[in-house]
Design an enzyme around this catalytic site. Structure first.
Site, PDB file in Angstrom:
ATOM      1  N   HIS A 255       0.841  -1.196   0.000  1.00 51.19           N
ATOM      2  CA  HIS A 255       0.000   0.000   0.000  1.00 51.19           C
ATOM      3  C   HIS A 255       0.871   1.238   0.000  1.00 51.19           C
ATOM      4  O   HIS A 255       1.937   1.247   0.606  1.00 51.19           O
ATOM      5  CB  HIS A 255      -0.917   0.025   1.242  1.00 51.19           C
ATOM      6  CG  HIS A 255      -2.090   0.906   1.065  1.00 51.19           C
ATOM      7  ND1 HIS A 255      -2.049   2.240   1.336  1.00 51.19           N
ATOM      8  CD2 HIS A 255      -3.325   0.642   0.582  1.00 51.19           C
ATOM      9  CE1 HIS A 255      -3.224   2.768   1.043  1.00 51.19           C
ATOM     10  NE2 HIS A 255      -4.025   1.815   0.585  1.00 51.19           N
ATOM     11  N   ASP A 306      -8.071  -5.194  -0.653  1.00 50.15           N
ATOM     12  CA  ASP A 306      -8.516  -6.004  -1.788  1.00 50.15           C
ATOM     13  C   ASP A 306      -8.278  -7.497  -1.612  1.00 50.15           C
ATOM     14  O   ASP A 306      -8.911  -8.302  -2.282  1.00 50.15           O
ATOM     15  CB  ASP A 306      -7.795  -5.545  -3.070  1.00 50.15           C
ATOM     16  CG  ASP A 306      -8.255  -4.160  -3.482  1.00 50.15           C
ATOM     17  OD1 ASP A 306      -9.470  -3.973  -3.584  1.00 50.15           O
ATOM     18  OD2 ASP A 306      -7.405  -3.274  -3.668  1.00 50.15           O
TER      19      ASP A 306
HETATM   20  N1  COA Z   1       3.880  -7.769  -4.515  1.00 57.30           N
HETATM   21  C1  COA Z   1       5.216  -7.863  -4.596  1.00 57.30           C
HETATM   22  N2  COA Z   1       6.041  -6.815  -4.413  1.00 57.30           N
HETATM   23  C2  COA Z   1       5.470  -5.636  -4.156  1.00 57.30           C
HETATM   24  C3  COA Z   1       4.082  -5.476  -4.069  1.00 57.30           C
HETATM   25  C4  COA Z   1       3.280  -6.605  -4.262  1.00 57.30           C
HETATM   26  N3  COA Z   1       1.963  -6.514  -4.179  1.00 57.30           N
HETATM   27  N4  COA Z   1       3.788  -4.193  -3.775  1.00 57.30           N
HETATM   28  C5  COA Z   1       4.961  -3.549  -3.702  1.00 57.30           C
HETATM   29  N5  COA Z   1       5.971  -4.424  -3.936  1.00 57.30           N
HETATM   30  C6  COA Z   1       7.389  -4.108  -3.936  1.00 57.30           C
HETATM   31  C7  COA Z   1       7.742  -3.340  -5.211  1.00 57.30           C
HETATM   32  O1  COA Z   1       8.077  -4.201  -6.258  1.00 57.30           O
HETATM   33  C8  COA Z   1       8.886  -2.496  -4.731  1.00 57.30           C
HETATM   34  O2  COA Z   1      10.014  -3.315  -4.657  1.00 57.30           O
HETATM   35  P1  COA Z   1      11.451  -2.757  -5.078  1.00 57.30           P
HETATM   36  O3  COA Z   1      11.727  -1.642  -4.106  1.00 57.30           O
HETATM   37  O4  COA Z   1      12.331  -3.953  -4.939  1.00 57.30           O
HETATM   38  O5  COA Z   1      11.301  -2.277  -6.489  1.00 57.30           O
HETATM   39  C9  COA Z   1       8.495  -2.126  -3.326  1.00 57.30           C
HETATM   40  O6  COA Z   1       7.632  -3.204  -2.861  1.00 57.30           O
HETATM   41  C10 COA Z   1       7.759  -0.784  -3.232  1.00 57.30           C
HETATM   42  O7  COA Z   1       6.612  -0.876  -4.055  1.00 57.30           O
HETATM   43  P2  COA Z   1       6.011   0.288  -4.943  1.00 57.30           P
HETATM   44  O8  COA Z   1       5.264  -0.303  -6.094  1.00 57.30           O
HETATM   45  O9  COA Z   1       7.054   1.310  -5.242  1.00 57.30           O
HETATM   46  O10 COA Z   1       4.975   0.896  -3.933  1.00 57.30           O
HETATM   47  P3  COA Z   1       3.894   1.979  -4.301  1.00 57.30           P
HETATM   48  O11 COA Z   1       3.643   2.761  -3.082  1.00 57.30           O
HETATM   49  O12 COA Z   1       4.211   2.700  -5.561  1.00 57.30           O
HETATM   50  O13 COA Z   1       2.657   1.052  -4.679  1.00 57.30           O
HETATM   51  C11 COA Z   1       0.842  -0.319  -4.624  1.00 57.30           C
HETATM   52  C12 COA Z   1       1.651   0.707  -3.853  1.00 57.30           C
HETATM   53  C13 COA Z   1      -0.445  -0.579  -3.858  1.00 57.30           C
HETATM   54  C14 COA Z   1       0.492   0.226  -6.019  1.00 57.30           C
HETATM   55  C15 COA Z   1       1.680  -1.595  -4.753  1.00 57.30           C
HETATM   56  O14 COA Z   1       1.945  -2.115  -3.473  1.00 57.30           O
HETATM   57  C16 COA Z   1       0.979  -2.637  -5.618  1.00 57.30           C
HETATM   58  O15 COA Z   1       1.110  -2.598  -6.853  1.00 57.30           O
HETATM   59  N6  COA Z   1       0.235  -3.600  -4.972  1.00 57.30           N
HETATM   60  C17 COA Z   1      -0.508  -4.566  -5.736  1.00 57.30           C
HETATM   61  C18 COA Z   1      -1.791  -3.948  -6.270  1.00 57.30           C
HETATM   62  C19 COA Z   1      -2.814  -3.718  -5.193  1.00 57.30           C
HETATM   63  O16 COA Z   1      -3.068  -4.590  -4.363  1.00 57.30           O
HETATM   64  N7  COA Z   1      -3.439  -2.549  -5.236  1.00 57.30           N
HETATM   65  C20 COA Z   1      -4.498  -2.184  -4.314  1.00 57.30           C
HETATM   66  C21 COA Z   1      -4.071  -1.112  -3.384  1.00 57.30           C
HETATM   67  S1  COA Z   1      -5.280  -0.849  -2.100  1.00 57.30           S
END
Ligand code: COA
Length: 369
Positions: A255, A306
């Protein structure tokens, strides 16, 4: 580049919901209390009017929502004509935009008219979703029943039978948990749109478009797709290990704001566990717990709202591609609250971009390129 994803940027002030030290509140009330005690209608009232309703206020809002749930005839006809294989979120985006065309008040920007429109939008989104669902199955749409609660009515219009009280309770609680969430992507989209002094339908249509994406509301559908893809508890460990080794994101985890867990997830987990028992099939719940434990221990990432909603909705017999529309059914109340708040103290939202492109380019005539 600076400000990627506006992470950590405070873009506005709001009195509606807050996330402070991992605690989510609506109007200062902890989401745990609301999930355990309040109905979705109470939460709508709280979000829109800033206080919990009295009995009579709640009754009036419930009646108004029930009264406004019918779709304009033209929108029902439009829904019949849309391709049956359309994505329900695309249908919802189209239909909400279409309703505006038949709302005589769509251009009235008074606060009173905006509250009436918010009520109509919130009341009609469930009717759009269930009408499309029944149309595509070749079934007659069910007219909303004004004697039922909001949650009951949705399940009734979906299935055509009076729903089981346990299902109603679970669904109502899911609606409470999804109703608002500070400046999430779809709410921000709604606020940006109406800050141009565009109308509430445009704001909600923008929000639906933003919610649809798999990084936002679309994640719940992806979670179920993953569970179905894995298929059985025996295959779960291998599947998740592979995904993590290949840096595939596990949907329903992580998140932008909560780094120590989403306070809504535990309620949905408990609901999933309970429904699994009632339905007599714990497969999806067991697999979810297995994945949860693995992702927490291997990646340090916790489930978000979710993750367990996927198994909850599946146990409620809801098709996978309606999960995000259900999120919209609930979140419409939050979008409306934010839109009303934006209008009440508006300033155009127009940030700047740091320019990192070419400079001093000399125009080359097309025949010389
Ligand atoms: N599964 C595996 N790795 C994950 C992850 C997941 N669901 N969510 C984040 N990470 C990892 C990223 O790959 C990143 O790793 P790195 O530093 O090695 O590159 C790190 O954790 C930070 O993630 P990041 O995508 O930069 O965080 P963010 O704040 O931009 O994104 C979300 C937040 C929610 C978009 C992201 O966690 C995600 O895509 N989750 C899955 C989709 C989801 O469930 N969305 C609903 C949100 S309520």
């Amino acid at each position: 580049m600076s400000g990627q994803g506006l992470e950590g940027i405070v873009a506005t002030s709001s009195e509606i919901s807050s996330i402070i030290d991992g605690v989510l509140t609506y109007r200062g009330y902890n989401i745990d209390d609301l999930a355990n005690h309040a109905s979705f209608e109470e939460v709508i009232y709280l979000l829109w009017y800033g206080k919990l309703p009295t009995d009579s206020e709640l009754e009036e809002l419930g009646k108004e929502l029930a009264k406004q749930a019918d779709l304009p005839e033209e929108v029902s006809t439009l829904l019949k004509r849309l391709p049956k294989d359309s994505s329900p979120m695309e249908v919802l985006r189209t239909a909400v935009s279409a309703i505006a065309l038949y709302d005589k008040e769509s251009g009235d920007m008074s606060k009173e008219a905006n509250i009436r429109k918010a009520t109509r939008i919130t009341a009609q989104i469930p009717t759009i979703v269930t009408t499309f669902e029944r149309n595509r199955k070749g079934l007659e749409p069910i007219t909303p029943d004004s004697t039922l609660s909001f949650a009951e009515n949705f399940l009734y219009m979906l299935n055509g039978t009076k729903p089981d009280p346990v299902a109603v309770k679970a669904f109502d609680q899911a609606l409470v948990l999804h109703a608002d969430h500070e400046l999430n992507a779809s709410t921000f989209a709604a606020r940006v749109t109406v800050a141009t002094l565009s109308d509430i339908y445009s704001g909600v249509t923008s929000a639906i478009g933003a919610l649809k994406g798999p990084l936002h509301g679309g994640a719940n559908e992806q979670v179920m797709a993953m569970l179905e893809d894995i298929g059985t508890p025996e295959k779960t460990e291998n599947y998740i290990d592979n995904a993590l080794d290949n840096k595939v994101k596990i949907m329903g985890f992580g998140h932008r704001v909560y780094k120590d867990g989403d306070p809504r997830a535990k309620h949905l987990q408990a609901m999933s566990k309970n429904l699994a028992k009632i339905v007599g099939d714990s497969k999806w719940y067991d697999m979810s717990v297995q994945i949860d434990n693995m992702v927490v221990s291997k990646k340090g990432l916790k489930p978000n709202v979710d993750f367990y909603s996927a198994s909850v909705y599946t146990y409620l017999g809801i098709p996978r591609d309606l999960f995000t529309p259900i999120f919209a059914i609930s979140r419409a109340s939050g979008w409306a609250a934010h839109i009303l708040e934006q209008y009440s103290n508006n300033r155009l939202i127009r940030p700047r971009a740091e320019y990192i492109g070419n400079s001093h380019m000399k125009y080359v005539p097309i025949e010389e390129r």
